[in-house]
Design a protein around this motif. Sequence first.
Motif, mmCIF file in Angstrom:
data_model
loop_
_atom_site.group_PDB
_atom_site.id
_atom_site.type_symbol
_atom_site.label_atom_id
_atom_site.label_comp_id
_atom_site.label_asym_id
_atom_site.label_seq_id
_atom_site.Cartn_x
_atom_site.Cartn_y
_atom_site.Cartn_z
ATOM 1 N N LEU A 227 0.672 -1.383 0.029
ATOM 2 C CA LEU A 227 0.153 0.181 -0.124
ATOM 3 C C LEU A 227 0.707 1.226 -0.006
ATOM 4 O O LEU A 227 1.659 1.398 0.784
ATOM 5 C CB LEU A 227 -1.097 -0.097 1.305
ATOM 6 N N HIS A 228 0.598 2.311 -0.953
ATOM 7 C CA HIS A 228 1.343 3.211 -1.022
ATOM 8 C C HIS A 228 0.521 4.414 -1.028
ATOM 9 O O HIS A 228 -0.466 4.598 -1.764
ATOM 10 C CB HIS A 228 2.306 3.434 -2.388
ATOM 11 N N GLY A 229 0.928 5.547 -0.312
ATOM 12 C CA GLY A 229 0.077 6.892 -0.439
ATOM 13 C C GLY A 229 0.762 7.811 0.424
ATOM 14 O O GLY A 229 1.808 7.717 1.096
ATOM 15 N N PRO A 230 0.471 9.112 0.297
ATOM 16 C CA PRO A 230 1.139 10.055 0.894
ATOM 17 C C PRO A 230 0.771 10.059 2.347
ATOM 18 O O PRO A 230 0.048 9.320 3.016
ATOM 19 C CB PRO A 230 0.214 11.380 0.519
ATOM 20 N N SER A 231 1.540 10.949 3.173
ATOM 21 C CA SER A 231 1.403 10.876 4.740
ATOM 22 C C SER A 231 0.080 11.432 5.190
ATOM 23 O O SER A 231 -0.607 12.378 4.621
ATOM 24 C CB SER A 231 2.679 11.871 5.380
ATOM 25 N N GLY A 232 -0.635 10.473 5.917
ATOM 26 C CA GLY A 232 -2.029 10.904 6.756
ATOM 27 C C GLY A 232 -2.856 10.202 6.116
ATOM 28 O O GLY A 232 -4.161 10.696 6.384
ATOM 29 N N VAL A 233 -2.679 9.617 5.063
ATOM 30 C CA VAL A 233 -4.163 8.958 4.455
ATOM 31 C C VAL A 233 -4.736 7.892 5.045
ATOM 32 O O VAL A 233 -5.716 7.324 4.503
ATOM 33 C CB VAL A 233 -3.786 8.812 2.901
ATOM 34 N N GLY A 234 -3.834 7.075 6.174
ATOM 35 C CA GLY A 234 -4.542 6.252 6.394
ATOM 36 C C GLY A 234 -3.674 4.756 6.567
ATOM 37 O O GLY A 234 -4.584 3.681 6.593
ATOM 38 N N LYS A 235 -2.654 4.600 5.817
ATOM 39 C CA LYS A 235 -1.937 3.298 5.982
ATOM 40 C C LYS A 235 -1.666 2.829 7.409
ATOM 41 O O LYS A 235 -2.022 1.473 7.205
ATOM 42 C CB LYS A 235 -0.510 4.021 5.144
ATOM 43 N N SER A 236 -1.224 3.451 8.220
ATOM 44 C CA SER A 236 -0.838 2.845 9.358
ATOM 45 C C SER A 236 -2.167 2.517 9.960
ATOM 46 O O SER A 236 -2.221 1.605 10.877
ATOM 47 C CB SER A 236 -0.043 3.744 10.323
#
Length: 452
Positions: A227-236
Motif C-alpha cells: 500500500l502506497h500513499g502520502p502521509s496521513g491518508v490512513g496506511k498505518s
Amino acid sequence: MSDQDSSASASQTEGEFEGELDESMDGEMDGEMDGDVDGEGEGDRDEKHRSNSPPSLSSLSSSLRAVIRIKQKYQAIKKRRQELALQMGGAASLTGAPVRTSPKIFTFDRLTPSAFPTLSSSVPQRKKRRRRKRVLFPNSGGRRAPPKQEHSRAKYCLYLLFAIVFIQVYNAIENLDDHVLRYDLEGLEKTLRREVFGQQGAVEGLLSHLKDYLSTYVHNKPLVVSLHGPSGVGKSHLGRLLAGHFRSVVGETLVLQYYVLHHCPQEADALQCARDLSALISEMVERAEEEEKIPLFIFDEAEHMHDEILDALWQLVASKQSNEYLNAIYLFLSNLGHTHITKHMLHNSSSISAMSASGRHSNLVKELIPILRNTLEKLHRLWTEADILPLGLLEKGHVMECFLDEMTREGFYPDHTNIERLAGEIEYYPEVGGHEYSQTGCKQVVAKVNLL
C-alpha cells in the motif's frame, strides 16, 4: 278366360305378399325370435306359392314380376340378418329382446351390442395375456428362453467414479466456505468501511485480494500486497485494523507488526536484524503450518527498510520456496511514490469529479500502477513480487469525519461547528475542480483533539 285367370292369380299373389309383409312387420316389433318363426311360415307359403305359380315367368304380368323381385330381396336381407344374429351368439334365442318403436323393416341400426344389455353383460371380458419370457424359434420348433444379455461391470465402476468425484467437489466447496468463515472476512469488511475514511476503493481492492487468497489453503505463492500513499491518508491505521482482526481469528502468535524505526533503527545492525527477522518469520510459518492457518506479516514504514532486510524478505516471498512459506500474507505500508499520486490527483481532479469513489480509485489504479511499479522495481526487486495498491489524497469532508470519530472516542460532544473550526486549521492544497485536498491528511487530528 285365361286372361281372367291370370289376373285373378296375380291379385291373389299380391294379396298374399301384402299379408306376408304385414306379418313380417308385426314379427319385427314383437321380437326377433317371433320374426324367425314367421320367416319359416313365410318360407312354407312361398314354396306353396311357387308350386301354384305357372312354370313360365314370361306369361306373368309386369306387376307380378316386380312383386317377386321385392320378395327375393327381402328374403336375402332377412337371411343376412339371421346370420348376423347367429354371429352375435344366438341372440335370437334369448328372451327380453328390445322391441322396436318404429317400423324400420330393412334397417338394422339398433342391432348393436349396447342394445342388448343382457348379452353384453354375459359376454366375458378378454383378459390381457402376460408376456412370456419364452420365445418360439421357427427353426428348432421348440420353445426356449432367450439368451440373457451380459452387462458390463465397467458401468458400476463408472458410477463409483462419479460418486467419488461428487464427494471430492462437495468437500472442496465446504472447505472453501470453512476458510472464508474462519477468517471472518465479512466482519473485516464492515470494520474497514466503518473505520477507514476516503479510501473505499483501496479497501475494496485489499478485500478482493484477501478473499481470493483465503478461500483455499493451497497456494503457489504467498500473498504480497504493498500500500502506497502520502502521509496521513490512513496506511498505518489500516495496518492496525488488519492486525487486530487477524489476532482475533488466528491468534496473537501468528501476527507480526514490524516497525523498522523501532525494531532496527541503526543501519549497522541491519544484517543482524535481517537474520533475526528471517528466523522469526520461519518460526511463525512453521507454527501456522502445524495449526493449518495463514499468518499475517505487516511491515510499516517500509521506505526506511535497509537493503539487507529487503533481501531477506525477498528470499522468503520468492515463489521457489517450500510449501509452508507459500501460505502467508505480507503487507507493506510505505509512502514511496507519493509524489506521483499527489501530482496525478491534483492534475486530474476536474476530470474525475463526476465519478464515484470506486470509479476514481479504478482510474487511479489504471494510470498510476505502471508508473509506481517502474519506480519501485528500480529501488529493489522485492516489489516485483508485490501487488501495488495506491491510496489517494483525503478531502476536507474526510478530515471532518476523522475529527468526528476521534472526538467520539475521547468522549467529547461532536459539535459540528467545533469540527468545522478544527478542520479549518488543517493545511490544504489549492482547490481544484471543486475538491479541497489536505496536505497532511488526518495526521494532525489526534493532536488537535487532545488540545481540547
